[in-house]
Design a protein around this motif. Structure first.
Motif, short mmCIF file in Angstrom:
data_model
loop_
_atom_site.label_atom_id
_atom_site.label_comp_id
_atom_site.label_asym_id
_atom_site.label_seq_id
_atom_site.Cartn_x
_atom_site.Cartn_y
_atom_site.Cartn_z
N TRP A 190 -1.82 36.35 -41.75
CA TRP A 190 -3.08 36.77 -42.34
C TRP A 190 -3.88 37.57 -41.31
O TRP A 190 -4.30 37.03 -40.30
N HIS A 264 -9.75 35.23 -46.18
CA HIS A 264 -9.30 33.93 -46.68
C HIS A 264 -10.17 32.78 -46.18
O HIS A 264 -10.10 31.66 -46.70
N ASP A 266 -12.74 30.56 -46.28
CA ASP A 266 -13.69 30.23 -47.35
C ASP A 266 -15.00 29.67 -46.84
O ASP A 266 -15.94 29.49 -47.62
N TYR A 271 -15.44 35.65 -46.81
CA TYR A 271 -14.53 35.16 -47.84
C TYR A 271 -14.59 36.02 -49.09
O TYR A 271 -15.67 36.36 -49.59
N ALA A 276 -8.32 36.16 -51.59
CA ALA A 276 -7.82 34.95 -50.94
C ALA A 276 -6.87 34.19 -51.87
O ALA A 276 -5.81 33.73 -51.45
N TRP A 280 -2.87 33.53 -51.34
CA TRP A 280 -2.32 32.18 -51.34
C TRP A 280 -1.16 32.06 -52.33
O TRP A 280 -0.14 31.40 -52.04
#
Length: 292
Positions: A190, A264, A266, A271, A276, A280
């Protein structure tokens, strides 16, 4: 604090002289350097049905603290190494481990700065970079991750199904480790830095090992990331495609237009829920596709 900066790109190359563990136990909550936390965005995954908590991973010079989450029953779980952002193994990283454990994985997140300093002690990002993060050698990190794989093998994990994922600082490490350990079946990076200045502590960058991957890597990047120029992401994409190495050629990169760095995360204003969640889903599919 600026929330969409690639902090890894700010890490200086500093000599490492510390050899003893400074951090011997994980703390609770979030790192000081990311306060205040955007509480309205925080995802909280409970530990019901899981075995989750701190472990000690033996290394050549002591025991490395780490967070482990896995299903409460069974064994031979596929193993995923979770590599921290610059802020260490705080609550967000632990929650990622629990999310993975709910999917049936044994997830392990080691505190990879344990010899250099405690990231919980720093409220200022630049001070954290200068005094801790910039003193961490890649060789130490890769060795500690190897130690985590050995721990997993001895504690119910199936290292024949080994994956790695990492965020920001850890995203770069995910690329490097996929080229380091022949057991890696797949990785997900990421917004990990692609290029950088070589130093004694960081002799190679992701672009340098693009053709040496043992397991294919899915790279997830933000199109509006101020710290990772898109031209470097494109360099990596071309290098992967041009490689004769099957794992490198099977790797792929997804860029989310308009997404900042740390999309990602949060618990931070950076975010982006849609991106995100899509990332995932792609992570889960990627690991399944490649036998993790």
């Amino acid at each position: 604090m600026t929330t969409d900066v690639d902090f890894d790109s700010l890490v200086p190359a500093l000599p490492c002289s510390r050899r003893n563990f400074i951090v011997t136990a994980l703390g609770a909550g979030f790192a000081l350097a990311v306060q205040p936390v955007a509480a309205q965005s925080v995802i909280v995954t409970d530990s019901s049905g899981l075995t989750a908590g701190e472990i000690r991973v033996p290394t050549g010079d002591g025991e490395l603290p780490a967070y482990r989450a896995q299903p409460a029953s069974g064994s031979k779980w596929p193993v995923i190494l979770v590599v921290q952002e610059i802020f260490g193994v705080h609550e967000y990283i632990r929650d990622v481990c629990r999310r993975l454990a709910k999917l049936g994985y044994q997830a392990i997140a080691p505190e990879l700065y344990a010899r250099q300093g405690d990231p919980r002690q720093y409220a200022n990002v630049q001070e954290l970079l200068d005094k801790v993060v910039g003193k961490v050698p890649d060789a130490q990190v890769l060795s500690d991750l190897d130690a985590c794989v050995a721990w997993a093998t001895a504690h119910g994990g199936d290292a024949a199904r080994l994956g790695i994922t990492g965020f920001c600082w850890g995203g770069r490490i995910a690329w490097l480790y996929a080229a380091h350990n022949a057991q890696v079946k797949a990785g997900v990076a990421w917004y990990g830095r692609i290029v950088g200045q070589a130093s004694d502590l960081t002799p190679r960058q992701a672009l340098d090992i693009a053709g040496e991957l043992h397991g294919p890597v899915l790279g997830l990047y933000g199109g509006a990331d101020q710290g990772i120029p898109l031209d470097t992401v494109e360099q990596m994409r071309r290098a992967l495609a041009a490689s004769a190495n099957p794992a490198s050629k099977a790797s792929t990169i997804r860029v989310y237009d308009g997404a900042p760095h740390a999309f990602h995360a949060d618990y931070r204003p950076s975010y982006r829920k849609e991106q995100a969640e899509d990332g995932w889903r792609r992570l889960q599919a990627w690991f399944r596709q490649h036998g993790v």
